[in-house]
Design an enzyme around this catalytic site. Sequence first.
Site, mmCIF file in Angstrom:
data_model
loop_
_atom_site.group_PDB
_atom_site.id
_atom_site.type_symbol
_atom_site.label_atom_id
_atom_site.label_comp_id
_atom_site.label_asym_id
_atom_site.label_seq_id
_atom_site.Cartn_x
_atom_site.Cartn_y
_atom_site.Cartn_z
ATOM 1 N N CYS A 43 0.770 -1.342 -0.254
ATOM 2 C CA CYS A 43 0.040 -0.014 -0.020
ATOM 3 C C CYS A 43 0.997 1.214 -0.015
ATOM 4 C CB CYS A 43 -0.909 0.000 1.164
ATOM 5 S SG CYS A 43 -1.878 1.387 1.449
ATOM 6 N N CYS A 48 -1.691 1.643 -3.046
ATOM 7 C CA CYS A 48 -2.504 2.599 -3.246
ATOM 8 C C CYS A 48 -2.154 3.964 -2.744
ATOM 9 C CB CYS A 48 -3.655 2.134 -1.927
ATOM 10 S SG CYS A 48 -2.810 1.793 -0.404
ATOM 11 N N LYS A 51 -0.346 5.375 -6.175
ATOM 12 C CA LYS A 51 -1.310 5.372 -6.911
ATOM 13 C C LYS A 51 -2.163 6.555 -6.941
ATOM 14 C CE LYS A 51 -4.856 3.367 -6.378
ATOM 15 N NZ LYS A 51 -5.714 2.131 -5.875
ATOM 16 N N GLU A 183 -7.960 1.863 -12.995
ATOM 17 C CA GLU A 183 -7.371 3.235 -12.295
ATOM 18 C C GLU A 183 -6.255 3.476 -13.125
ATOM 19 O OE1 GLU A 183 -8.578 2.442 -7.599
ATOM 20 O OE2 GLU A 183 -6.582 1.600 -8.398
ATOM 21 N N HIS A 438 -27.027 22.060 0.935
ATOM 22 C CA HIS A 438 -27.062 22.437 -0.591
ATOM 23 C C HIS A 438 -25.971 23.632 -0.674
ATOM 24 C CE1 HIS A 438 -28.921 23.253 -4.377
ATOM 25 N NE2 HIS A 438 -28.903 24.549 -4.112
ATOM 26 N N GLU A 443 -25.799 15.664 -1.058
ATOM 27 C CA GLU A 443 -27.106 15.957 -1.108
ATOM 28 C C GLU A 443 -27.954 15.096 -1.654
ATOM 29 O OE1 GLU A 443 -29.181 19.640 -2.052
ATOM 30 O OE2 GLU A 443 -27.219 20.104 -3.137
#
Length: 449
Positions: A43, A48, A51, A183, A438, A443
């Site tokens: 990782c 991750c 990346k 990805e 909002h 939302e």
Amino acid sequence: MPEYDYDLFVIGAGSGGTRAARVAAAHGAKVAVAEEYRVGGTCVIRGCVPKKLLVYGAHFAEDLKDAGRFGWNVPAQCDFDWKTLRDNVFEEVDRINKAYTQTLETAGAEIVHARAEVTGPNSVRLSTGETKTAKTILIAVGAHPAIPACPGHEHGITSNEAFHLDAIPKRILIAGAGYIANEFAGIFHQFGAHVTLINRTKDILRGYDLSIRDRLLQISLMKGLDFKFDAGFEGIEKTDDGCFTVSLAGHDPVTVDLVMFATGRIPNTKGLGLDSAGVTLDDAGAIVVDADNRSSCDSIYAIGDVTNRVQLTPIAIREGQAFAENLYGAGNVRVDYENIPSAVFSHPPLAGVGMTEAQARQKLGSVKVYSSDFRPMKNVLANRDERALYKMVCDGETDRVVGIHMIGPDVPEIIQAAAVAVKAGLTKKQFDETVALHPTMAEELVLLK
């Protein structure tokens, strides 16, 4: 009682092994951690973290194009320097590697920079020639990229090597259609490469909701990525000009500058000596463990990708925590594998938690589905047609939310909070009763119809 060199010997200093070692040491155990490469594991070092930094870099390609609509005077043609990004990512990886190392040392765990192999239920042999004994051994060695057994496979790279390229290729073929393939397809495309993805089946991102992955495919095709489905990988031939011609079953050959394999990951159990302790492996080479991470050998445990249960860093960390607490802490800790949120940092990203619509219909029968298909405000002003899709799957009898699936800007950030609601068993009515924030994209989750 026999005397051992250590209470716990951990093989592998990735996210899971590091967490287990740190917690065990904090509880007073004498701990050693063997790592043959760098502390931090896949990782941190080649997965991750670097990346995600490349994903951030890739997003600037469209952001810079959109900036003019927001009043910024940006040159029509912006230069991108891959080596600058690559080297800066390496700097950050080095920083995190040092932080992981310091964390272990501060906790009191001994770091052994060597490869370790199991030689018995309570012993390991180091590549330095030493043999160490421990009351308990924890295997946390992770997994490695699978490489197809086809002629010329040595000409391809994996995600491990993708971070170290000298330049971005003009044309790249990526074999696979899972999260790693999609990805890196988005990353390379935004950096200017022509991307071709090939897959043996007609599906991408199996396991994710069909509507969401179909939307990603539509957007990817619209952006100019090329997909070839039902394409068997037959071989790679290097041509005189340094390019590669890839032969495919059912399709014409494709000539590219780089071939990348993203066809799954294999547990790192080969050559680990586990047979010397009678540790059982499954057909995929993964260590078989019980709910408390114990293998078929009472003194040997395993966590993370080497068990091939759920190949996610946060799961490895939780398994490491549970292991250490059960052996050295208060105990009675087990990982709950239900409703694990996940994300694909594609372009745009997608995320989900809980059951897909198909899974819910198969398991529950009566299902209600609510959705919102909209163009994010930023895309509207930027004159970008790309649309987001949010989807909520509910039990038709109880109104309980059993799954949320999304594709659009920032959905990995949104799904984390949504996952709490799914985990807690909240209902659609409770979402409806929550006031919308909002203007946000999130939302939409409380306005679904």
